[in-house]
Design a protein around this motif. Structure first.
Motif, short mmCIF file in Angstrom:
data_model
loop_
_atom_site.label_atom_id
_atom_site.label_comp_id
_atom_site.label_asym_id
_atom_site.label_seq_id
_atom_site.Cartn_x
_atom_site.Cartn_y
_atom_site.Cartn_z
N UNK A 148 -0.37 9.93 -6.67
CA UNK A 148 0.73 9.12 -7.21
C UNK A 148 1.09 9.60 -8.63
N UNK A 149 0.89 10.90 -8.88
CA UNK A 149 1.30 11.53 -10.15
C UNK A 149 0.62 10.97 -11.38
N UNK A 150 -0.60 10.48 -11.27
CA UNK A 150 -1.29 10.04 -12.47
C UNK A 150 -2.75 10.46 -12.40
N UNK B 113 4.99 5.41 -11.34
CA UNK B 113 4.51 6.78 -11.49
C UNK B 113 5.18 7.69 -10.45
N UNK B 114 5.38 7.13 -9.25
CA UNK B 114 5.88 7.98 -8.16
C UNK B 114 6.99 7.25 -7.41
N UNK C 139 -10.76 -1.75 -6.22
CA UNK C 139 -11.63 -2.38 -5.24
C UNK C 139 -12.30 -1.36 -4.32
N UNK D 278 0.82 -1.22 0.00
CA UNK D 278 0.00 0.00 0.00
C UNK D 278 0.85 1.27 0.00
N UNK D 279 2.07 1.23 0.51
CA UNK D 279 2.91 2.43 0.38
C UNK D 279 3.46 2.54 -1.04
N UNK D 280 4.15 1.52 -1.49
CA UNK D 280 4.80 1.60 -2.81
C UNK D 280 3.78 1.53 -3.95
N UNK D 281 2.70 0.77 -3.74
CA UNK D 281 1.73 0.58 -4.82
C UNK D 281 0.54 1.53 -4.74
N UNK D 282 0.31 2.14 -3.58
CA UNK D 282 -0.83 3.05 -3.43
C UNK D 282 -1.97 2.42 -2.64
N UNK D 283 -2.25 1.14 -2.88
CA UNK D 283 -3.24 0.43 -2.08
C UNK D 283 -2.96 -1.07 -2.20
N UNK D 284 -3.53 -1.84 -1.25
CA UNK D 284 -3.19 -3.27 -1.20
C UNK D 284 -3.73 -4.02 -2.41
N UNK D 285 -4.99 -3.71 -2.75
CA UNK D 285 -5.63 -4.44 -3.84
C UNK D 285 -5.66 -3.51 -5.06
N UNK D 286 -5.25 -4.03 -6.20
CA UNK D 286 -5.15 -3.25 -7.43
C UNK D 286 -4.37 -1.94 -7.25
N UNK D 287 -3.08 -2.09 -6.93
CA UNK D 287 -2.22 -0.90 -6.76
C UNK D 287 -2.21 -0.03 -8.03
N UNK D 288 -1.85 1.25 -7.83
CA UNK D 288 -1.96 2.20 -8.95
C UNK D 288 -0.61 2.73 -9.43
N UNK E 93 -6.52 8.87 -4.77
CA UNK E 93 -5.26 8.16 -4.71
C UNK E 93 -4.36 8.43 -5.92
#
Lengths: 429, 262
Positions: free
Chosen positions: B203-205, A168-169, B141, A150-160, B199
């Motif tokens: 994250x820049x998108x 991206x970041x 989700x 969730x830190x590196x991906x943005x969220x646990x499920x379906x990271x962004x 979110x």
């Protein structure tokens, strides 16, 4: 002569919808079907015409349990098609993200889906009434994996945060610091988990398998390597379709996969462990040997120990990456579309996940093929049951049914994954 | 001795990725506490023990895509006091609703060798097309904090506190600089339902609309802006045809730009 049917209409504690059907005549098994009735969703169909940048977010939706695996296989296949190599610290960050997914997915399976079978509980919540501290440790360990994602991906499920070429970041060393303390605790908890799982009761069961996994000379495999097997297969991922084939059987909405001229094979933690023992970190190797395993493990019921060893490795590897982390200069390598084919296998928690895309000159997807780990293990699961049931025929029907479910859960099957891909060329003519 | 019986919770799955029901197991800090207050009576992903209905609260994940599931959802409605749909599949048909814009038989033959083994409907549809739904929780989700809020609200008989404004408002609130204005990135924030905490822009998108359309939305204005930024019709169609492609405002907007219809 007596006939008997063992039936589980809806398998519990697996991801997705499946059932089990076993037909016995006297004491021999005449039919085994792992029935997969999860409705198909046709991902490979609607990926056609989408942009190469969209595949990672779309294919993540095949599976809410291992979305990172889909995102990784997708971006690596696209980078393969477009001639881009992501290395250095960006490559390390991808390994870090995969560590997070392995920790949370494996820990979910160990504590909440598989262990209750060994200890005789219907689920982890009931198990917590008698083993509260253990279940709490499992939940906290799972959370540590989720914290990375969730830190590196943005969220646990379906990271962004994952894109073709990188991320991206990016984060600074300081922003990652809280993870280090969490992971130090998690590594200790993972070691405890190895010790705890090693003393569970295991039936004697070693039917013999051909194990298939990625192999990299210097590291335990996540994103890269050659595809090798315990019986001598040694190929590039781009050669996958020359060696593996899928068939469509009536009782399953997931295609069955087999090695051409060789038959069923085994993917997942036990395959990785058996083919990559030397690449584990010293701490993980030592814990494995102390737990009573040797350099190879042939009993699928003991996959719960191997999964625990992989959690320990993932905590150790995540700490190594975080402690040597320097923020990369740029978040991603710019990528230009061009026509061609791209291939990738990465190691999802449940085993190799193959993606193949064909792109046009604008980077639009012309064709996609995805083979998830569970469809590769389906045949092996059915073969296990054929061998396991006659050995335990003396058990009561209820007990035997439960043991069969446990034998299926050895593979941590993800039926949502298995169903949503499936593409087959063999029977077309 | 008899105790006050706990409310019974059931979790049901239709065509989906399992991610939304996994959100319940991802409530690591609250899971054991929640299980003290409610009886988890039917949750096959977590337990092989199944209690019979009726249930006080049913959470439904996934969309309706097969004739069998179109029947099954009615049975679930009949055995549930409250029924809440969780996630984009259940509330809008999900990513698999992309089939709704094509002939599904074409997709079946791309994926399966023996299409006659496959029993599927022409369209992937949300649960509310089939039965009465008491509340729809958005997201692809869903947000696990919102999930706990909705469960608590229904069990206490109050309205869930889940804001219905756009993702744009969430961005302003957290102080993220607008990625569309400042960086020229395409963003669905102005037309997307809140819930994720904005979110993607953080994250820049640009937002890709995974919480679906907000209640009163101006998709035409967003398309005009995307065109000004250089997007062609094909890109606009793909922008609206994501995880909530069949939600009415997004569907209508994508159809306006689909060459097939013009």
């Amino acid at each position: 002569m007596t006939k008997k049917i063992i039936k589980v209409d809806y398998l519990a504690r697996v991801e997705g919808e499946g059932g089990l059907y076993i037909k016995l005549k006297d004491d021999s098994v005449v039919d085994v079907k792992l029935k997969i009735f999860e409705p198909p969703r046709f991902f490979e169909g609607f990926l056609r015409g989408r942009d190469f940048n969209e595949a990672s977010d779309i294919t993540a939706r095949i599976c809410g349990i291992c979305p990172v695996a889909y995102q990784m296989s997708a971006v690596h296949a696209m980078e393969n098609a477009l001639g881009v190599q992501v290395d250095g610290p960006l490559r390390d960050l991808r390994r870090l993200l995969y560590c997070g997914e392995w920790i949370e997915s494996h820990t979910l399976h160990i504590y909440m889906l598989h262990a209750p079978d060994f200890l005789g509980y219907p689920d982890a919540i009931k198990m917590a009434k008698d083993h509260k501290a253990i279940v709490e440790r499992g939940l906290k360990l799972k959370k540590a994996g989720n914290q990375i994602v969730s830190l590196l991906g943005g969220r646990e499920i379906h990271p962004v945060n994952i894109r073709v070429g990188g991320f991206y970041k990016l984060f600074t060393r300081k922003e990652f610091e809280p993870l280090i303390e969490t992971l130090k605790w998690a590594r200790d908890a993972a070691l405890e988990t190895v010790r705890w799982t090693a003393q569970l009761p295991f039936p004697d069961f070693e039917p013999g398998y051909e194990f298939v996994a990625l192999h990299h000379p210097e590291e335990y495999p996540f994103n890269e390597g050659r595809l090798i097997s315990s019986s001598g297969l040694d190929i590039e991922c781009s050669e996958y379709e020359e060696h593996f084939q899928e068939t469509h059987v009536e009782h399953s909405n997931a295609l069955h996969s087999a090695l051409k001229e060789r038959g069923s094979y085994f993917v997942g933690p036990m395959a990785r462990y058996n083919l990559n023992f030397d690449q584990l970190s010293p701490m993980a190797r030592q814990a494995a040997l102390e737990s009573g395993l040797t350099r190879t493990c042939q009993n699928p019921f003991k996959s719960i120990i191997v999964r625990s060893i992989e959690v320990l490795y993932a905590c150790d590897e995540a700490l190594r990456i975080l402690q040597s982390y320097e923020k990369p200069e740029r978040p991603y390598i710019p990528v230009e579309p061009k026509p061609g084919h791209g291939f990738s296998c990465t190691e999802a928690p449940r085993g190799i996940l193959y993606h193949h895309y064909q792109l046009d000159e604008q980077g639009k997807i012309l064709d996609a093929k995805i083979v998830p780990p569970t469809s590769q293990n389906q045949k092996t699961i059915e073969e296990d049951l054929r061998k396991f049931v006659p050995q335990h025929i003396h058990l009561s029907e209820e007990e035997l049914t439960w043991r069969c479910e446990q034998a299926i859960r050895n593979y941590d099957p993800c039926i949502s994954c298995a169903t949503h891909f499936l593409k087959l060329d063999i029977e077309r003519n | 001795m008899s105790q006050i019986s706990k409310p019974k919770l059931a979790v049901w799955k239709f065509a989906s990725c399992d991610g939304c029901q996994l959100s319940l197991l991802d409530c690591e800090d609250d899971l054991l506490a929640v299980s003290q207050e409610i009886e988890i009576a039917h949750f096959p992903e977590a337990s092989r023990a199944v209690m019979k209905g009726p249930y006080d609260l049913s959470l439904v994940e996934g969309s309706i895509t097969t004739p069998h599931d179109a029947e099954r959802i009615h049975k679930i409605r009949r055995s549930s006091k409250y029924l809440i749909t969780i996630g984009a599949c259940a509330t809008a048909g999900g990513i698999q609703a992309l089939r709704n814009f094509k002939d599904v038989n074409e997709f079946i033959s791309i994926v399966y060798a023996t299409p006659s083994f496959i029993d599927t409907l022409q369209k992937s549809t949300p649960i509310s097309d089939h039965i009465k739904v008491d509340f729809e929780l958005r997201g692809c989700p869903i947000d696990k904090g919102q999930l706990i809020e909705v469960i608590c609200a229904f069990l206490k008989g109050r309205k869930p506190n889940t804001p219905a404004h756009s993702t744009c408002i969430e961005c302003k609130r957290r102080g993220t600089v607008c990625v569309m204005v400042a960086q020229g990135k395409m963003c669905m924030g102005p037309v997307t339902h809140a819930g994720c905490g904005a979110l993607c822009p953080s994250y820049n998108r640009g937002c890709y609309g995974c919480f679906g359309p907000q209640e009163t939305t101006n998709t035409g204005s967003l398309s005009a802006q995307l065109k000004k930024m250089g997007a062609n019709d094909d890109e606009i169609v793909r922008t609206f045809r994501g995880f909530n492609a069949y939600a009415e405002p997004f569907r209508r907007e994508s159809e306006l730009h689909d060459k097939k219809n013009n």
